[in-house]
Design an enzyme around this catalytic site. Structure first.
Site, PDB file in Angstrom:
ATOM      1  N   HIS A  47       0.843  -1.205   0.000  1.00 31.97           N
ATOM      2  CA  HIS A  47       0.000   0.000   0.000  1.00 31.97           C
ATOM      3  C   HIS A  47       0.874   1.248   0.000  1.00 31.97           C
ATOM      4  O   HIS A  47       0.687   2.154  -0.826  1.00 31.97           O
ATOM      5  CB  HIS A  47      -0.911  -0.023   1.223  1.00 31.97           C
ATOM      6  CG  HIS A  47      -1.752   1.210   1.388  1.00 31.97           C
ATOM      7  ND1 HIS A  47      -3.097   1.244   1.080  1.00 31.97           N
ATOM      8  CD2 HIS A  47      -1.450   2.467   1.839  1.00 31.97           C
ATOM      9  CE1 HIS A  47      -3.578   2.452   1.324  1.00 31.97           C
ATOM     10  NE2 HIS A  47      -2.595   3.216   1.789  1.00 31.97           N
ATOM     11  N   GLU A  48       1.825   1.325   0.930  1.00 37.13           N
ATOM     12  CA  GLU A  48       2.676   2.513   1.009  1.00 37.13           C
ATOM     13  C   GLU A  48       3.571   2.634  -0.220  1.00 37.13           C
ATOM     14  O   GLU A  48       3.819   3.739  -0.713  1.00 37.13           O
ATOM     15  CB  GLU A  48       3.516   2.472   2.288  1.00 37.13           C
ATOM     16  CG  GLU A  48       2.711   2.486   3.581  1.00 37.13           C
ATOM     17  CD  GLU A  48       1.785   3.685   3.697  1.00 37.13           C
ATOM     18  OE1 GLU A  48       2.000   4.693   2.988  1.00 37.13           O
ATOM     19  OE2 GLU A  48       0.825   3.610   4.482  1.00 37.13           O
ATOM     20  N   HIS A  91       1.709   4.235  -2.984  1.00 33.11           N
ATOM     21  CA  HIS A  91       1.723   5.692  -2.877  1.00 33.11           C
ATOM     22  C   HIS A  91       2.989   6.232  -3.543  1.00 33.11           C
ATOM     23  O   HIS A  91       2.941   7.181  -4.329  1.00 33.11           O
ATOM     24  CB  HIS A  91       1.709   6.124  -1.413  1.00 33.11           C
ATOM     25  CG  HIS A  91       0.355   6.101  -0.773  1.00 33.11           C
ATOM     26  ND1 HIS A  91      -0.768   6.595  -1.393  1.00 33.11           N
ATOM     27  CD2 HIS A  91      -0.049   5.670   0.460  1.00 33.11           C
ATOM     28  CE1 HIS A  91      -1.811   6.459  -0.593  1.00 33.11           C
ATOM     29  NE2 HIS A  91      -1.404   5.898   0.534  1.00 33.11           N
TER      30      HIS A  91
END
Length: 418
Positions: free
Chosen positions: A192-193, A196
């Site tokens: 997820h990070e 980003h």
């Protein structure tokens, strides 16, 4: 003849000259070396993943990686800062700043999908293996490449235990922090990070999100309103993809709740339990990454890999079904009935949130409450008398319009973000 003052000055000078000969030349002179000039370019505790780390990543079983709770740590961090920080967070607060679902600027993209990185030496062997596993999945399913930073790389990721779980969006320039602190080192949190950093905001920030989810402003803490902004459709693209309830970039339904009630509710009721529960990329996540970086990969989903059990592609395990497929969620496995406290007669749940609290059914502190509100889900019912479905759920709090907050019209800042 010289006076006494002159003699004293001469004596002092002679003493200084004598002492200077006694000082070692290494102390008398100090020059900047090549190492001194290069030192500011490196982080004191920075290392890169080794071959052993990637070997350990391959040994991590799918069950071990996926046997984790839903990724709520991202939307429940202290101080309501969320997991987007750095220049992206700063830009979103400017008067003319807007958030975008996937960056469109070439400047924000990493050239050729190559992302130089270093990691903190504070990570232990298991944590490095999880990071390596996340890198491997990007490498095997997209054209993104996380490569060890060299002295020629001015823009790079520094991944460390800084402060919670957060990242900037896209290529911010220079030393770019990505924090995966204690409690964040799970596979789904890592991808997820990293997504980003690749260049994507959250799915629930899409401009068209109100067609698919409802924001319950009454249940959101005021300080977290800006976590529910909308992206600017004029400056970004969804790459032709539908709203993705299964995205690893979607927050869960209790994100930033101030009272334990839901803050995000899907227009399709069965999807409320799905959002924020992803443990891996969705097919649409991968399509958008590959389109953003023009990866030499198919731009459509291979329908032959879709079955009734969901996405069957490679990677971490079973994939979620496509959003267009309306499949009912399987009911939670029933808990053993305790005859001593079984409820005789018609038995049902009194709320639609029991599935979230099943771990409290046999808790010493919550057993009485769970017996009252979640008797069916917790297995307190006598099987022959239990009804087949839950009673009407306690209604959620009223939904406010986009320009309203829990106490009337929202401030201009929040109106701008949605």
């Amino acid at each position: 003849m010289m006076n006494r003052a002159s003699l004293c000055r001469i004596a002092v000078l002679l003493c200084i000259l004598h002492l200077s000969h006694l000082i070692d030349s290494t102390y008398a002179q100090s020059y900047l070396t090549e190492k001194d000039f290069l030192a500011p370019l490196y982080d004191d505790d920075a290392i890169t993943l080794s071959d052993d780390d990637f070997d350990n990543a391959r040994k991590l079983s799918t069950e071990m990686v996926n046997s984790q709770k839903k990724r709520r740590v991202l939307s429940h961090q202290k101080y309501y800062r969320g997991d987007i920080r750095g220049r992206a967070a700063w830009t979103s607060k400017l008067k003319s700043g807007v958030r975008r679902n996937g960056v469109t600027s070439v400047i924000k993209r990493w050239p050729n999908g190559r992302i130089p990185y270093v990691i903190s030496s504070q990570y232990n062997e298991r944590e490095r293996a999880v990071l390596a596993r996340a890198f491997q999945e990007y490498h095997s399913r997209t054209c993104i490449r996380f490569v060890p930073r060299t002295s020629f790389d001015q823009d790079y990721l520094y991944i460390g235990k800084i402060d919670g779980c957060y990242s900037d969006v896209g290529r911010a320039g220079g030393r770019q922090e990505l924090s995966l602190d204690d409690g964040c080192l799970q596979y789904n949190t890592a991808i997820h990070e990293l997504m980003h950093s690749v260049g994507f905001y959250h799915e629930h920030e899409r401009w068209d999100r109100d067609q698919y989810i409802t924001i319950l402003w009454n249940n959101i803490d005021k300080d977290a309103y800006d976590q529910f902004g909308r992206v600017d459709l004029t400056e970004s693209s969804y790459y032709g993809q539908a709203y993705d309830y299964y995205s690893v970039m979607h927050y869960d339904s209790l994100a930033f709740s101030k009272n334990g009630f839901e803050t995000l509710v899907a227009k399709r009721p069965e999807m409320t339990a799905v959002i924020g529960s992803a443990i891996d990329f969705s097919p649409i996540d991968l399509l958008k990454i590959n389109k953003l970086y023009n990866c030499p990969a198919p731009n459509t989903i291979d329908i032959s890999q879709i079955s009734g059990n969901g996405w069957q592609g490679g990677g971490m395990g079973p994939r979620a079904p496509l959003p267009q497929v309306n499949l009912p969620l399987p009911p939670p496995p029933p808990l053993p009935t305790n005859p001593a406290i079984a409820i005789v007669g018609e038995c049902s749940d009194r709320t639609n949130l029991c599935w979230r609290w099943l771990d409290r059914c046999r808790s010493y502190f919550f057993e009485k409450i769970m017996k009252e509100f979640c008797a069916l889900s917790c297995g307190y019912c006598v099987p022959t008398n239990a009804v087949s479905k839950a009673a009407p759920a306690i209604p959620l709090q009223p939904t406010l319009s986009i320009a309203e907050g829990p106490e009337g019209p929202m401030p201009p800042l929040y109106q701008r973000f949605g």
